[in-house]
Design a protein around this motif. Structure first.
Motif, PDB file in Angstrom:
ATOM      1  N   ASP A   1       0.780  -1.205  -0.093  1.00  0.00           N
ATOM      2  CA  ASP A   1      -0.059  -0.113   0.013  1.00  0.00           C
ATOM      3  C   ASP A   1       0.891   0.982  -0.040  1.00  0.00           C
ATOM      4  OD1 ASP A   1      -2.303  -1.343   0.157  1.00  0.00           O
ATOM      5  OD2 ASP A   1      -2.356  -1.704   2.334  1.00  0.00           O
ATOM      6  N   LEU A   2       1.106   2.005  -1.102  1.00  0.00           N
ATOM      7  CA  LEU A   2       1.927   2.874  -1.261  1.00  0.00           C
ATOM      8  C   LEU A   2       1.038   4.513  -1.280  1.00  0.00           C
ATOM      9  CD1 LEU A   2       3.834   1.706  -4.455  1.00  0.00           C
ATOM     10  CD2 LEU A   2       4.834   1.757  -2.217  1.00  0.00           C
ATOM     11  N   LYS A   3       1.573   5.345  -0.724  1.00  0.00           N
ATOM     12  CA  LYS A   3       1.072   6.752  -0.776  1.00  0.00           C
ATOM     13  C   LYS A   3       0.661   7.177  -2.092  1.00  0.00           C
ATOM     14  CE  LYS A   3       2.351   9.507   2.742  1.00  0.00           C
ATOM     15  NZ  LYS A   3       3.018  10.508   3.407  1.00  0.00           N
ATOM     16  N   VAL A   4      -0.683   7.542  -2.085  1.00  0.00           N
ATOM     17  CA  VAL A   4      -0.884   7.769  -3.285  1.00  0.00           C
ATOM     18  C   VAL A   4      -0.564   9.410  -3.823  1.00  0.00           C
ATOM     19  CG1 VAL A   4      -3.173   8.118  -5.127  1.00  0.00           C
ATOM     20  CG2 VAL A   4      -2.828   6.262  -3.493  1.00  0.00           C
ATOM     21  N   GLY A   5      -0.761  10.283  -3.177  1.00  0.00           N
ATOM     22  CA  GLY A   5      -0.822  11.754  -3.430  1.00  0.00           C
ATOM     23  C   GLY A   5      -2.051  12.292  -4.256  1.00  0.00           C
TER      24      GLY A   5
ATOM     25  N   LEU B   1       0.397  12.102 -10.025  1.00  0.00           N
ATOM     26  CA  LEU B   1       0.322  10.785 -10.307  1.00  0.00           C
ATOM     27  C   LEU B   1       0.717  10.738 -12.038  1.00  0.00           C
ATOM     28  CD1 LEU B   1      -2.092   8.545  -8.584  1.00  0.00           C
ATOM     29  CD2 LEU B   1       0.381   8.593  -8.533  1.00  0.00           C
ATOM     30  N   VAL B   2      -0.251  11.581 -12.628  1.00  0.00           N
ATOM     31  CA  VAL B   2       0.084  11.804 -14.075  1.00  0.00           C
ATOM     32  C   VAL B   2       1.261  12.014 -14.641  1.00  0.00           C
ATOM     33  CG1 VAL B   2      -0.624  13.061 -16.105  1.00  0.00           C
ATOM     34  CG2 VAL B   2      -2.325  12.498 -14.612  1.00  0.00           C
ATOM     35  N   GLY B   3       2.132  13.205 -13.850  1.00  0.00           N
ATOM     36  CA  GLY B   3       3.423  13.580 -14.043  1.00  0.00           C
ATOM     37  C   GLY B   3       4.419  12.449 -13.664  1.00  0.00           C
ATOM     38  N   LEU B   4       4.218  11.621 -12.713  1.00  0.00           N
ATOM     39  CA  LEU B   4       5.197  10.545 -12.215  1.00  0.00           C
ATOM     40  C   LEU B   4       5.034   9.357 -13.190  1.00  0.00           C
ATOM     41  CD1 LEU B   4       6.939   9.714 -10.022  1.00  0.00           C
ATOM     42  CD2 LEU B   4       5.035   8.515  -8.899  1.00  0.00           C
ATOM     43  N   SER B   5       3.695   9.238 -13.959  1.00  0.00           N
ATOM     44  CA  SER B   5       3.640   8.174 -14.836  1.00  0.00           C
ATOM     45  C   SER B   5       4.807   8.396 -15.928  1.00  0.00           C
ATOM     46  CB  SER B   5       2.273   8.042 -15.475  1.00  0.00           C
ATOM     47  OG  SER B   5       2.103   7.159 -16.395  1.00  0.00           O
ATOM     48  N   ASP B   6       4.649   9.573 -16.533  1.00  0.00           N
ATOM     49  CA  ASP B   6       5.837   9.964 -17.664  1.00  0.00           C
ATOM     50  C   ASP B   6       7.290   9.607 -17.017  1.00  0.00           C
ATOM     51  OD1 ASP B   6       3.830  10.487 -19.309  1.00  0.00           O
ATOM     52  OD2 ASP B   6       3.552  12.708 -18.986  1.00  0.00           O
TER      53      ASP B   6
ATOM     54  N   LEU C   1       5.436   8.618  -3.397  1.00  0.00           N
ATOM     55  CA  LEU C   1       5.743   8.038  -4.290  1.00  0.00           C
ATOM     56  C   LEU C   1       7.061   8.699  -5.389  1.00  0.00           C
ATOM     57  CD1 LEU C   1       2.401   6.865  -6.229  1.00  0.00           C
ATOM     58  CD2 LEU C   1       4.237   5.582  -4.625  1.00  0.00           C
ATOM     59  N   LYS C   2       6.855   9.954  -5.504  1.00  0.00           N
ATOM     60  CA  LYS C   2       7.981  10.699  -6.191  1.00  0.00           C
ATOM     61  C   LYS C   2       9.461  10.579  -5.415  1.00  0.00           C
ATOM     62  CE  LYS C   2       9.271  15.317  -8.348  1.00  0.00           C
ATOM     63  NZ  LYS C   2       9.374  14.589  -9.647  1.00  0.00           N
ATOM     64  N   ASN C   3       9.354  10.510  -4.025  1.00  0.00           N
ATOM     65  CA  ASN C   3      10.599  10.406  -3.292  1.00  0.00           C
ATOM     66  C   ASN C   3      11.217   8.974  -3.594  1.00  0.00           C
ATOM     67  OD1 ASN C   3       9.705  12.584  -2.111  1.00  0.00           O
ATOM     68  ND2 ASN C   3      10.611  12.164  -0.269  1.00  0.00           N
ATOM     69  N   ILE C   4      10.156   7.941  -3.703  1.00  0.00           N
ATOM     70  CA  ILE C   4      10.762   6.545  -4.134  1.00  0.00           C
ATOM     71  C   ILE C   4      11.170   6.518  -5.465  1.00  0.00           C
ATOM     72  CG2 ILE C   4       9.923   3.948  -4.606  1.00  0.00           C
ATOM     73  CD1 ILE C   4       7.705   4.609  -2.389  1.00  0.00           C
ATOM     74  N   SER C   5      10.711   7.033  -6.440  1.00  0.00           N
ATOM     75  CA  SER C   5      11.085   7.127  -7.711  1.00  0.00           C
ATOM     76  C   SER C   5      12.431   7.991  -7.736  1.00  0.00           C
ATOM     77  CB  SER C   5       9.987   8.136  -8.656  1.00  0.00           C
ATOM     78  OG  SER C   5      10.292   8.148  -9.729  1.00  0.00           O
TER      79      SER C   5
ATOM     80  N   VAL D   1       0.889   3.193 -10.180  1.00  0.00           N
ATOM     81  CA  VAL D   1       0.497   4.458 -10.606  1.00  0.00           C
ATOM     82  C   VAL D   1      -0.686   4.212 -11.880  1.00  0.00           C
ATOM     83  CG1 VAL D   1       1.217   6.564 -11.908  1.00  0.00           C
ATOM     84  CG2 VAL D   1       2.507   5.552  -9.891  1.00  0.00           C
ATOM     85  N   GLU D   2      -0.291   3.468 -12.535  1.00  0.00           N
ATOM     86  CA  GLU D   2      -1.213   3.108 -14.005  1.00  0.00           C
ATOM     87  C   GLU D   2      -2.716   2.582 -13.392  1.00  0.00           C
ATOM     88  OE1 GLU D   2      -0.900   4.510 -16.715  1.00  0.00           O
ATOM     89  OE2 GLU D   2       1.022   5.164 -16.153  1.00  0.00           O
ATOM     90  N   SER D   3      -2.538   1.792 -12.231  1.00  0.00           N
ATOM     91  CA  SER D   3      -3.742   1.219 -11.628  1.00  0.00           C
ATOM     92  C   SER D   3      -4.586   2.183 -11.189  1.00  0.00           C
ATOM     93  CB  SER D   3      -3.490  -0.135 -10.993  1.00  0.00           C
ATOM     94  OG  SER D   3      -2.477  -0.969 -11.490  1.00  0.00           O
ATOM     95  N   VAL D   4      -3.932   3.145 -10.340  1.00  0.00           N
ATOM     96  CA  VAL D   4      -4.823   4.203  -9.669  1.00  0.00           C
ATOM     97  C   VAL D   4      -5.400   5.213 -10.814  1.00  0.00           C
ATOM     98  CG1 VAL D   4      -4.577   5.838  -7.988  1.00  0.00           C
ATOM     99  CG2 VAL D   4      -3.377   3.819  -7.717  1.00  0.00           C
ATOM    100  N   LEU D   5      -4.724   5.416 -11.924  1.00  0.00           N
ATOM    101  CA  LEU D   5      -5.084   6.470 -12.816  1.00  0.00           C
ATOM    102  C   LEU D   5      -6.204   5.647 -13.508  1.00  0.00           C
ATOM    103  CD1 LEU D   5      -1.626   7.808 -14.024  1.00  0.00           C
ATOM    104  CD2 LEU D   5      -3.551   9.014 -12.672  1.00  0.00           C
ATOM    105  N   ARG D   6      -6.104   4.420 -13.669  1.00  0.00           N
ATOM    106  CA  ARG D   6      -7.152   3.640 -14.550  1.00  0.00           C
ATOM    107  C   ARG D   6      -8.194   3.408 -13.698  1.00  0.00           C
ATOM    108  NH1 ARG D   6      -6.153  -0.043 -19.196  1.00  0.00           N
ATOM    109  NH2 ARG D   6      -4.070   0.612 -19.298  1.00  0.00           N
ATOM    110  N   TYR D   7      -8.146   2.829 -12.581  1.00  0.00           N
ATOM    111  CA  TYR D   7      -9.163   2.194 -11.806  1.00  0.00           C
ATOM    112  C   TYR D   7      -9.661   3.145 -10.646  1.00  0.00           C
ATOM    113  CZ  TYR D   7      -7.175  -1.660 -13.967  1.00  0.00           C
ATOM    114  OH  TYR D   7      -6.562  -2.579 -14.851  1.00  0.00           O
TER     115      TYR D   7
END
Length: 382
Positions: A41-45, A50-55, A117-121, A303-309
């Motif tokens: 369970d990651l932090k969504v923000g 999330l859109v920026g992080l996806s790229d 998530l951005k910190n992990i990335s 990230v994609e799952s949260v954006l999609r679902y």
């Protein structure tokens, strides 16, 4: 088949039933080997973040894969004659890559899930970038030694006209420290040995009689010494060349020959000393980079799952290893099982002839479910 599909679909009751149907069909028909892929369970923000992080994650995915390929390629170069053993050196956290993938566990110590998530990335990107920088430095140092050694070794092969003579000649073969006399080295073709013996004394004036001796031989000819007066040296060389006897431009210098031998031994020793630590570093950092890469894949699925679902976060990720002969059939089964997630996209995939206005597909393959490919065949070192 060393290709894996990392997919996800919503984790509600309806979709869990779809998972069960898909698992049943794929196992019965031997379409793929499936295992659950556990993402914590990651932090969504925010969704904007999330859109920026996806790229960013897409670019990081490509970069991490490229670094891993460079490491594999370089392991092959370093192992030289043992290239066939490269694969057995490719481990992730001490296990083979397929085992690591199918039993994936998020590394909580390295990538704490309480942070954004951005910190992990960014931590993943920093780690992979550092590995690439270290690889450049280490490979440059080792390649320098290897290249210099090869240059010197090349001089010890080849014919008597071109190869180094450091390991052939001896001090006693030459007249040294004479004001008037000099010893030359002449390469004579095998077919001309008799001619050489008959004519060398008369090729010019002032050649010392009976001063020739063969000191080395290869498949093409022999290396002969001849002693003469320094003042006729140029005349002798010209006459020798007319008779297809080639005088080597070589003058005996004991210090220089000793230095050449010592340099060869030193480079061979340095290469041997660096080989073990370098190979260990490559194996450790391949593991680090591979583990980081799979964490990037996990982040992308999240990230994609949260954006999609949408929210709240509720999805199931699954790792599929397709049977090589059943890729198309497996894709069809997945599309049927999950077409309800995106009817428009599913219709387009099931019948590519249908032109649906407004459906924009990016370079990333698009399916009704979240999908990312992990292709281990890219790591075959070729």
């Amino acid at each position: 088949m060393s290709e894996f599909w990392l997919i996800s679909a919503p984790g509600d009751k309806t979709n869990l039933q779809a998972w069960e149907r898909m698992n049943t069909v794929t196992s019965k028909s031997n379409l793929s080997s499936n295992s659950k892929f556990h993402i914590p369970d990651l932090k969504v923000g925010t969704l904007d973040a999330l859109v920026g992080l996806s790229d960013e994650l897409g670019k990081l995915d490509t970069f991490a894969e490229s670094v891993i390929k460079k490491i594999v390629q370089y392991i092959g170069e370093v192992m030289e004659d043992s290239k066939d053993k490269v694969q057995e050196n490719l481990l992730a956290n001490g296990v083979d890559l397929i085992s690591y993938l199918t039993r994936f566990e998020w590394d909580m110590a390295k990538y704490p899930i309480k942070q954004p998530l951005k910190n992990i990335s960014e931590a993943l990107a920093k780690q992979v970038t550092q590995i690439e920088a270290d690889l450049k430095t280490r490979s440059a140092a080792y390649n320098n030694i290897k290249g210099n050694l090869q240059s010197l070794e090349k001089k010890t092969v080849g014919n008597l006209l071109t190869r180094t003579l450091a390991d052939i000649v001896h001090k006693e073969d030459f007249v040294l420290n004479s004001e008037y006399l000099i010893t030359l080295l002449v390469v004579v073709p095998k077919s001309s040995y008799v001619q050489w013996q008959k004519t060398y004394e008369s090729l010019s004036d002032m050649v010392v009689p009976r001063s020739t001796k063969m000191i080395a031989e290869d498949a093409e000819g022999g290396l002969f010494t001849v002693t003469l007066f320094r003042k006729v040296m140029d005349d002798f060389k010209a006459k020798a060349r007319e008779n297809r006897f080639m005088v080597r431009e070589f003058y005996f210098d004991e210090k220089e020959l000793k230095c050449e031998k010592e340099e060869l031994m030193k480079l061979a020793s340095d290469k041997k000393q660096q080989y073990g630590p370098l190979l260990r570093w490559l194996k450790v950092n391949f593991s680090e980079a591979f583990v980081a890469w799979i964490h990037v894949k996990a982040l992308r699925v999240f990230v994609e799952s949260v954006l999609r679902y949408g929210l709240p976060v509720n999805f199931q990720a699954m790792l599929l290893q397709p049977n090589r002969k059943s890729v198309k059939r497996l894709r069809d089964v997945l599309n049927v099982a999950f077409k309800h997630l995106d009817e428009v996209a599913a219709a387009s995939i099931m019948d590519p002839g249908i032109d649906i206005p407004g459906l924009q597909l990016s370079n990333q393959e698009y399916y009704p479910y979240v999908y990312f490919k992990i292709d281990l065949s890219l790591l075959d070192g070729s």
